[in-house]
Design an enzyme around this catalytic site. Sequence first.
Site, PDB file in Angstrom:
ATOM      1  N   HIS A  62     -16.668  19.157  77.682  1.00 20.36           N
ATOM      2  CA  HIS A  62     -17.320  18.587  78.858  1.00 20.36           C
ATOM      3  C   HIS A  62     -17.261  19.536  80.051  1.00 20.36           C
ATOM      4  CE1 HIS A  62     -16.996  14.106  77.442  1.00 20.36           C
ATOM      5  NE2 HIS A  62     -17.361  14.927  76.476  1.00 20.36           N
ATOM      6  N   HIS A  84     -21.201  13.486  66.003  1.00 18.76           N
ATOM      7  CA  HIS A  84     -22.387  13.286  66.840  1.00 18.76           C
ATOM      8  C   HIS A  84     -23.010  14.606  67.260  1.00 18.76           C
ATOM      9  CE1 HIS A  84     -20.490  14.179  70.833  1.00 18.76           C
ATOM     10  NE2 HIS A  84     -19.396  13.697  70.264  1.00 18.76           N
ATOM     11  N   ASP A 121     -25.283  14.673  70.104  1.00 18.52           N
ATOM     12  CA  ASP A 121     -25.587  14.686  71.532  1.00 18.52           C
ATOM     13  C   ASP A 121     -24.454  15.354  72.296  1.00 18.52           C
ATOM     14  OD1 ASP A 121     -24.143  12.269  70.703  1.00 18.52           O
ATOM     15  OD2 ASP A 121     -24.190  11.714  72.815  1.00 18.52           O
ATOM     16  N   GLU A 154     -23.271   9.308  71.314  1.00 16.97           N
ATOM     17  CA  GLU A 154     -21.847   9.065  71.506  1.00 16.97           C
ATOM     18  C   GLU A 154     -21.431   9.222  72.959  1.00 16.97           C
ATOM     19  OE1 GLU A 154     -17.617   9.749  71.968  1.00 16.97           O
ATOM     20  OE2 GLU A 154     -19.191  11.215  72.380  1.00 16.97           O
ATOM     21  N   GLU A 155     -22.032  10.183  73.658  1.00 21.30           N
ATOM     22  CA  GLU A 155     -21.619  10.487  75.030  1.00 21.30           C
ATOM     23  C   GLU A 155     -22.147   9.484  76.054  1.00 21.30           C
ATOM     24  OE1 GLU A 155     -19.424  12.542  75.449  1.00 21.30           O
ATOM     25  OE2 GLU A 155     -19.574  14.211  74.041  1.00 21.30           O
ATOM     26  N   ASP A 183     -13.847  13.961  66.206  1.00 20.46           N
ATOM     27  CA  ASP A 183     -14.235  13.948  67.615  1.00 20.46           C
ATOM     28  C   ASP A 183     -13.039  13.576  68.478  1.00 20.46           C
ATOM     29  OD1 ASP A 183     -15.946  14.229  69.764  1.00 20.46           O
ATOM     30  OD2 ASP A 183     -16.657  12.159  69.683  1.00 20.46           O
ATOM     31  N   ASP A 188     -17.582  19.909  70.739  1.00 23.00           N
ATOM     32  CA  ASP A 188     -17.848  18.478  70.933  1.00 23.00           C
ATOM     33  C   ASP A 188     -19.342  18.202  70.850  1.00 23.00           C
ATOM     34  OD1 ASP A 188     -17.524  15.788  71.606  1.00 23.00           O
ATOM     35  OD2 ASP A 188     -17.516  16.194  73.754  1.00 23.00           O
TER      36      ASP A 188
END
Length: 462
Positions: free
Chosen positions: A435, A85, A87, A151-152, A175, A117
Amino acid sequence: MKEKINAFFEANRENIVQDVFRLVRIASDRGEAKEGMPFGEGPYRALQEALALCAERGMKAENVDNYVMYTDIGSAEPCLDILAHLDVVPVANNWTVCDPFEPIEKDGVLYGRGTADDKGPAVAALYAMLCVKELGAELKGRCRLILGTDEESGSGDIRHYYASNAEAPMTVSPDGDFPVINLEKGHFRAFATAPFAGDGDIVSIAAGFRLNVVPDTAEAVLAGCRAAELESLVRAAAEETKTTISLSELDGQTKVFVQGVGAHAAMPEGGNNALTALLHTLSVLPLQGKDAELLRAAAKLFPHGDYLGGGLGIARSDAASGPLTLSLNMASVADGQMKLAFDSRFCVSATRENMQLPAIANCAAAGWTLSDGPLMAPHHVPEETPFVQTLLKVYEDWTGKEGKCLAIGGGTYVHELENGVAFGATLPGVDNRMHGADEFANVDDLLLMGKIYAQTILELCG
């Protein structure tokens, strides 16, 4: 073949770094939907950049309604999907190495939001396909790289894609973690409610902001008692719960404030739950009224330090997935009602009959009504399948480390796919600060992931 794969990635080291930077420079956290931009401008721009990147590298790519893009190598017969992904999660102003969207390379490490990520792994997967293509290997099946943009924030991108495209017989997603995540626990999320009488010492209780986050703070406002009268009991509760608890008075009321340690609900043992510490504290104070009685009962259902659901009567474990975990993450008082909310990640042996129904009954016996909603089933691809065994073998061949399957409480991009597993990109013992501030990816780790994926494509599709 291994020497040729190594040579390809060493020759393309700088290209990979620069292509990762191209994507990382785009702030692609989810924004307001616009015409032709289902997840906002940032994810849309990242998708367009990925399409351009593929074209420049000689890969034909297809755009699926600005939700996802994909590019293929091999024959027309579907064999393997690679799911990554573009995003990212939002950023805070606490980065120290670089601006989150102005990536840098320092001592062989790439810093920037998305380097790990999942933009870095997405680029590494693309180069794995370019490597196989350059090697001229004949593939009997199709390998498709799918790059999503949501995805997030709920994976609406992938649901849109699979609404009109069949799943490949096998799917891997870079991921997660190496070696292989083949089991993702199920989700049991529920609200417990009880009438708020308001006829005693409890004025309010509040904690939490998201259902899947263990709260680091919690507070209650009390009437009918002075802070000085509670100090010794609160001090003992703080020592017992290993939290910091403070008392303050305002307008004849006393506030009890608890400072704990936050964590993700998938790994509640990594935090120190401020809400359960607050319930424990309230349970030992000389509080009057029906509301206080209900909160004492809640403290028994969700005792501080119990991350296994024992107080709720649903603790269980199995060899494949390990123990069920549970965290009480939200509390509020509004509209004449007290509400508590928990997030449980359950093992494959848990069912509605041996978990959900007992939880409902035990809450009812304590005066609380537990919501009765659907469960999200666990996702499990058996370790003994040829697919998973091939992945473990390739991992061992390239790392020299033991290939073994992992079970997690979190969910990945493949949770709803029948035969999908997370395969990298994080290596054992590495914390890429996903994150968080100063997210990074080691260039050598991205290259190794690309090599592993190139070999995987050859093994599964050749």
